[in-house]
Design an enzyme around this catalytic site. Structure first.
Site, PDB file in Angstrom:
ATOM      1  N   GLU A 193      86.741 112.243 -47.587  1.00 32.72           N
ATOM      2  CA  GLU A 193      86.633 113.494 -48.364  1.00 32.72           C
ATOM      3  C   GLU A 193      85.570 113.234 -49.419  1.00 32.72           C
ATOM      4  OE1 GLU A 193      89.590 115.572 -46.267  1.00 32.72           O
ATOM      5  OE2 GLU A 193      87.999 116.151 -47.647  1.00 32.72           O
ATOM      6  N   LEU A 194      84.347 113.728 -49.192  1.00 28.49           N
ATOM      7  CA  LEU A 194      83.220 113.294 -50.019  1.00 28.49           C
ATOM      8  C   LEU A 194      82.706 114.418 -50.913  1.00 28.49           C
ATOM      9  CD1 LEU A 194      81.479 111.142 -47.248  1.00 28.49           C
ATOM     10  CD2 LEU A 194      83.175 110.446 -48.949  1.00 28.49           C
TER      11      LEU A 194
ATOM     12  N   GLU B  36      75.050 117.688 -56.888  1.00 30.67           N
ATOM     13  CA  GLU B  36      76.439 118.040 -57.224  1.00 30.67           C
ATOM     14  C   GLU B  36      76.585 117.816 -58.719  1.00 30.67           C
ATOM     15  OE1 GLU B  36      79.479 115.345 -55.819  1.00 30.67           O
ATOM     16  OE2 GLU B  36      80.694 117.071 -55.321  1.00 30.67           O
TER      17      GLU B  36
ATOM     18  N   TRP C  67      88.950 109.435 -59.797  1.00 26.48           N
ATOM     19  CA  TRP C  67      89.583 109.670 -61.100  1.00 26.48           C
ATOM     20  C   TRP C  67      89.855 111.155 -61.356  1.00 26.48           C
ATOM     21  CZ3 TRP C  67      86.413 113.151 -63.116  1.00 26.48           C
ATOM     22  CH2 TRP C  67      85.048 113.084 -62.782  1.00 26.48           C
ATOM     23  N   ASN C  68      89.241 112.064 -60.563  1.00 27.02           N
ATOM     24  CA  ASN C  68      89.323 113.476 -61.001  1.00 27.02           C
ATOM     25  C   ASN C  68      90.648 114.135 -60.680  1.00 27.02           C
ATOM     26  OD1 ASN C  68      88.731 113.499 -58.279  1.00 27.02           O
ATOM     27  ND2 ASN C  68      87.385 115.281 -58.398  1.00 27.02           N
TER      28      ASN C  68
ATOM     29  N   SER D 147      82.529 109.985 -53.844  1.00 25.32           N
ATOM     30  CA  SER D 147      81.152 110.431 -53.618  1.00 25.32           C
ATOM     31  C   SER D 147      80.673 110.093 -52.219  1.00 25.32           C
ATOM     32  CB  SER D 147      80.229 109.753 -54.643  1.00 25.32           C
ATOM     33  OG  SER D 147      80.235 108.360 -54.407  1.00 25.32           O
TER      34      SER D 147
ATOM     35  N   PRO E  20      93.558 103.047 -56.814  1.00 24.75           N
ATOM     36  CA  PRO E  20      93.078 104.205 -57.573  1.00 24.75           C
ATOM     37  C   PRO E  20      91.850 103.832 -58.398  1.00 24.75           C
ATOM     38  CG  PRO E  20      94.968 103.263 -58.677  1.00 24.75           C
ATOM     39  CD  PRO E  20      94.787 102.480 -57.413  1.00 24.75           C
ATOM     40  N   ALA E  21      91.149 104.821 -58.920  1.00 22.25           N
ATOM     41  CA  ALA E  21      89.985 104.560 -59.759  1.00 22.25           C
ATOM     42  C   ALA E  21      90.393 103.776 -61.004  1.00 22.25           C
ATOM     43  CB  ALA E  21      89.334 105.889 -60.163  1.00 22.25           C
TER      44      ALA E  21
ATOM     45  N   CYS F  55      85.312 118.448 -56.299  1.00 26.84           N
ATOM     46  CA  CYS F  55      84.353 118.461 -55.187  1.00 26.84           C
ATOM     47  C   CYS F  55      84.217 119.842 -54.588  1.00 26.84           C
ATOM     48  CB  CYS F  55      84.815 117.491 -54.128  1.00 26.84           C
ATOM     49  SG  CYS F  55      86.461 117.888 -53.601  1.00 26.84           S
TER      50      CYS F  55
HETATM   51  N1  LIG Z   1      85.728 115.616 -51.159  1.00 25.79           N
HETATM   52  C1  LIG Z   1      86.656 115.382 -52.070  1.00 25.79           C
HETATM   53  O1  LIG Z   1      87.837 115.714 -51.915  1.00 25.79           O
HETATM   54  C2  LIG Z   1      86.278 114.718 -53.356  1.00 25.79           C
HETATM   55  C3  LIG Z   1      85.003 114.224 -53.593  1.00 25.79           C
HETATM   56  N2  LIG Z   1      84.697 113.620 -54.804  1.00 25.79           N
HETATM   57  C4  LIG Z   1      83.310 113.228 -55.090  1.00 25.79           C
HETATM   58  O2  LIG Z   1      83.264 111.957 -55.818  1.00 25.79           O
HETATM   59  C5  LIG Z   1      82.276 112.050 -56.865  1.00 25.79           C
HETATM   60  C6  LIG Z   1      82.899 111.917 -58.210  1.00 25.79           C
HETATM   61  O3  LIG Z   1      83.968 111.042 -58.173  1.00 25.79           O
HETATM   62  P1  LIG Z   1      83.709 109.508 -58.484  1.00 25.79           P
HETATM   63  O4  LIG Z   1      85.033 108.897 -58.715  1.00 25.79           O
HETATM   64  O5  LIG Z   1      82.657 109.296 -59.516  1.00 25.79           O
HETATM   65  O6  LIG Z   1      83.137 108.973 -57.133  1.00 25.79           O
HETATM   66  P2  LIG Z   1      82.912 107.466 -56.715  1.00 25.79           P
HETATM   67  O7  LIG Z   1      82.568 107.580 -55.302  1.00 25.79           O
HETATM   68  O8  LIG Z   1      82.032 106.702 -57.624  1.00 25.79           O
HETATM   69  O9  LIG Z   1      84.365 106.759 -56.868  1.00 25.79           O
HETATM   70  C7  LIG Z   1      85.409 107.146 -56.040  1.00 25.79           C
HETATM   71  C8  LIG Z   1      86.337 105.930 -55.897  1.00 25.79           C
HETATM   72  O10 LIG Z   1      85.643 104.907 -55.200  1.00 25.79           O
HETATM   73  C9  LIG Z   1      85.644 103.695 -55.962  1.00 25.79           C
HETATM   74  N3  LIG Z   1      84.404 102.986 -55.696  1.00 25.79           N
HETATM   75  C10 LIG Z   1      83.192 103.152 -56.252  1.00 25.79           C
HETATM   76  N4  LIG Z   1      82.293 102.326 -55.677  1.00 25.79           N
HETATM   77  C11 LIG Z   1      82.976 101.600 -54.733  1.00 25.79           C
HETATM   78  C12 LIG Z   1      82.616 100.570 -53.794  1.00 25.79           C
HETATM   79  N5  LIG Z   1      81.363 100.127 -53.700  1.00 25.79           N
HETATM   80  N6  LIG Z   1      83.575 100.059 -52.983  1.00 25.79           N
HETATM   81  C13 LIG Z   1      84.855 100.520 -53.066  1.00 25.79           C
HETATM   82  N7  LIG Z   1      85.261 101.485 -53.927  1.00 25.79           N
HETATM   83  C14 LIG Z   1      84.315 102.023 -54.744  1.00 25.79           C
HETATM   84  C15 LIG Z   1      85.777 104.169 -57.387  1.00 25.79           C
HETATM   85  O11 LIG Z   1      86.283 103.115 -58.170  1.00 25.79           O
HETATM   86  P3  LIG Z   1      85.939 103.065 -59.745  1.00 25.79           P
HETATM   87  O12 LIG Z   1      86.060 104.462 -60.250  1.00 25.79           O
HETATM   88  O13 LIG Z   1      86.963 102.121 -60.290  1.00 25.79           O
HETATM   89  O14 LIG Z   1      84.542 102.527 -59.828  1.00 25.79           O
HETATM   90  C16 LIG Z   1      86.762 105.316 -57.214  1.00 25.79           C
HETATM   91  O15 LIG Z   1      88.065 104.793 -57.092  1.00 25.79           O
HETATM   92  C17 LIG Z   1      81.642 113.368 -56.683  1.00 25.79           C
HETATM   93  O16 LIG Z   1      80.572 113.280 -55.791  1.00 25.79           O
HETATM   94  C18 LIG Z   1      82.734 114.227 -56.047  1.00 25.79           C
HETATM   95  O17 LIG Z   1      82.287 115.333 -55.354  1.00 25.79           O
HETATM   96  C19 LIG Z   1      85.604 113.403 -55.771  1.00 25.79           C
HETATM   97  C20 LIG Z   1      86.903 113.876 -55.553  1.00 25.79           C
HETATM   98  C21 LIG Z   1      87.313 114.597 -54.371  1.00 25.79           C
HETATM   99  O1  LIG Z   2      89.143 115.827 -55.627  1.00 23.71           O
HETATM  100  C1  LIG Z   2      88.917 117.008 -55.576  1.00 23.71           C
HETATM  101  O2  LIG Z   2      87.943 117.531 -56.069  1.00 23.71           O
HETATM  102  C2  LIG Z   2      89.966 117.805 -54.894  1.00 23.71           C
HETATM  103  O3  LIG Z   2      89.928 117.564 -53.502  1.00 23.71           O
HETATM  104  C3  LIG Z   2      89.792 119.263 -55.182  1.00 23.71           C
HETATM  105  S1  LIG Z   2      91.256 120.110 -54.876  1.00 23.71           S
HETATM  106  O4  LIG Z   2      91.792 119.675 -53.561  1.00 23.71           O
HETATM  107  O5  LIG Z   2      92.200 119.752 -55.953  1.00 23.71           O
HETATM  108  O6  LIG Z   2      90.875 121.517 -54.876  1.00 23.71           O
END
Ligand SMILES: NC(=O)C1=CN([C@@H]2O[C@H](COP(=O)(O)OP(=O)(O)OC[C@H]3O[C@@H](n4cnc5c(N)ncnc54)[C@H](OP(=O)(O)O)[C@@H]3O)[C@@H](O)[C@H]2O)C=CC1
Ligand SMILES: O=C(O)[C@H](O)CS(=O)(=O)O
Length: 485
Positions: free
Chosen positions: A255-256, A386, A155-156, A234, A180-181, A289
């Site tokens: 990408e976690l 985090e 969602w971010n 995550s 998408p989220a 992230c």
């Molecule tokens: N490395 C990167 O580029 C990024 C990393 N992140 C990390 O993600 C976290 C925050 O984002 P957040 O959205 O809360 O993370 P989540 O991992 O909870 O959710 C990410 C996506 O996965 C979906 N999801 C959640 N659980 C499941 C499952 N069991 N099976 C399939 N899909 C699932 C969510 O759906 P729904 O929301 O509908 O539950 C959402 O679309 C932080 O740790 C952040 O660092 C976030 C963005 C970028």
């Molecule tokens: O989801 C995120 O946090 C993004 O990957 C960060 S960025 O790429 O927009 O910097």
């Protein structure tokens, strides 16, 4: 949904096989700034996900058969339409996700930059001719599209995380299904409308929206018709999804989560470091992230940096991102705000102090004050976790070696930052940090030309840059014999 000029951008149904998928299951989307219901979207359910995979599979051969130039032209048309509707897309994004309008416009431009980049990069998906060990053989290496790609995005960055993946996948010749989220589907559906307007053929780009993240993810990760799975979110969820992909041995990129150190050495330009700290920490209210998550400040400049950092922070304005001159919007949910506050209070109990902020903000129930904490140690909750919120913990260190050790003391390895003006230290610290991306005297490092991604438990694979195509292609080796007969 207010102030949208091109009303067709506001869609409420999944986009499958070039059409809008109707369903009688609906769920509401709320504005995080005021908790008002923006609209209801139709949940396509697990059957809808299966139909989207079917559509992608049916379109895969013809999409891969197009030339890179043909695919590139369609990506560029999509790119141009996104820029044409940048303000509308940003208004949609701010209202469903919360980031200030200026930041949302930036995200739209950032996401579009990947379409611009891969419209060209697809034409440079080169192979090799390798001198054969035997004179009557020839060795050729070609790169081919991996096949149908499935994606789950957070969602971010509800626009850019989809554009960043879809651009490379489509350029490589892969059809794409994204879920998408649940909290932010409208930006994804607006992207689908513009893909449709750009003439991207049915089945090539599909968006499935629904509440059952787990169930929809299971279909995507276990389908034998999906060759590649890519996820941004995550680390905990990423691990589950990797395991689910094992049943069909899918190509996977992740990408976690992150825990970025922001290291300020005593020879740093402190004003530049403060500017970088503000930019990195408080972007998207700290919900990225790659946000600086821990500030490691060398003893000799700790006081000066803290004071200047707090002074700069006091100038930031918190409020509804649709208003003018707002720097920090709401958290994505009240639960997210409470989680951040819990990390603050647990760390205060462990001896940390609040230099500024540290409370919910009076702007509304999902707002949190931009915060700086001092007297933090690396083992406190605010440093180990985090944060994903607008809180900056400051940790003091003595010398370079200790700074590096503290920076690397985490299971994550996504982004790191450090400030110094010593060229030797740039190389020593740059090489010693265990991260996929390192900002040196720079707090904002994300761009389409660079390989974005992490190591350790921050994931694998790279998005953007020349390297970004690798995740969507397979290498094939052709051995030609009998050349002399
Ligand atoms: N490395 C990167 O580029 C990024 C990393 N992140 C990390 O993600 C976290 C925050 O984002 P957040 O959205 O809360 O993370 P989540 O991992 O909870 O959710 C990410 C996506 O996965 C979906 N999801 C959640 N659980 C499941 C499952 N069991 N099976 C399939 N899909 C699932 C969510 O759906 P729904 O929301 O509908 O539950 C959402 O679309 C932080 O740790 C952040 O660092 C976030 C963005 C970028
Ligand atoms: O989801 C995120 O946090 C993004 O990957 C960060 S960025 O790429 O927009 O910097």
């Amino acid at each position: 949904m207010e102030a949208i000029q091109y009303s067709s951008l506001v869609k409420t149904q999944s986009y499958i096989n070039g059409g809008w998928h109707s369903s009688n299951q609906r769920f509401p989307i709320f504005n995080p700034a005021n908790q008002r219901c923006l609209l209801e979207v139709e949940d396509c359910g697990l059957l809808g996900v299966e139909q989207a995979i079917e559509a992608a599979k049916a379109a895969q051969k013809s999409w891969a058969a197009k030339s890179a130039n043909e695919r590139g032209s369609l990506l560029r048309a999509w790119y141009q339409l996104i820029l044409q509707h940048q303000d509308d897309l940003a208004r949609i994004l701010t209202q469903e996700q919360g980031k200030p309008f200026a930041e949302a416009k930036g995200e739209i431009g950032y996401g579009a930059a990947f379409l611009d980049w891969f419209a060209e990069e697809g034409k440079r998906c080169y192979g090799d001719v390798i001198p054969a060990p035997a004179g009557d053989k020839r060795i050729i290496v070609v790169k081919q599209p991996v096949g149908v790609v499935a994606a789950v995005t957070p969602w971010n960055f509800p626009n850019a995380m989809i554009a960043r993946k879809a651009a490379a996948a489509l350029a490589a010749g892969c059809c794409f299904v994204v879920r998408p989220a649940q909290l932010t589907p409208i930006s994804a559906l607006a992207l689908a409308q513009l893909a449709d307007d750009a003439g991207i053929p049915p089945g090539v780009f599909n968006v499935v929206v629904g509440e059952d993240a787990k169930g929809m993810g299971k279909v995507l990760t276990e389908s034998p018709d999906v060759a590649k799975f890519t996820f941004t979110g995550s680390t905990a969820v990423g691990k589950q999804l990797i395991a689910q992909c094992a049943s069909t041995v899918k190509k996977v990129s992740m990408e976690l989560g992150g825990n970025a150190p922001f290291v300020v050495f005593d020879d740093a330009d402190i004003d530049a470091a403060v500017q970088g700290a503000i930019a990195s920490k408080y972007r998207n209210a700290g919900q990225t992230c790659v946000c600086a998550n821990r500030f490691l400040v060398q003893k000799g400049v700790y006081q000066q940096f803290s004071e200047k950092f707090a002074e700069a922070l006091s100038k930031l304005k918190v409020g509804d991102g649709m208003q003018a001159n707002i720097d920090i919007g709401p958290m994505i949910s009240e639960q997210a705000k409470d989680t951040v506050h819990q990390l603050v209070t647990q760390s205060i109990d462990a001896g940390a102090k609040v230099l500024c902020g540290g409370q919910a903000n009076e702007a509304g129930q999902q707002f949190y004050q931009p915060t700086i904490m001092t007297d933090v140690s690396n083992d406190m909750p605010i440093a180990k976790n985090e944060i994903f919120g607008p809180v900056a913990p400051l940790i003091m260190f003595e010398d370079e070696q200790q700074g590096i050790e503290l920076a690397n003391d985490t299971e994550y390895g996504l982004a790191a930052y450090f400030y110094t003006r010593d060229i030797g230290r740039v190389w020593r610290v740059g090489e010693a940090l265990e991260y996929g991306m390192v900002g040196i005297n720079e707090g904002i490092i994300s761009n389409a030309a660079a390989p974005f991604g992490g190591i350790k438990q921050s994931g694998n694979g790279r998005e953007g840059s020349h390297y970004g195509l690798d995740d969507y292609t397979e290498i094939k080796y052709l051995c030609m014999g009998g050349v002399n007969s």
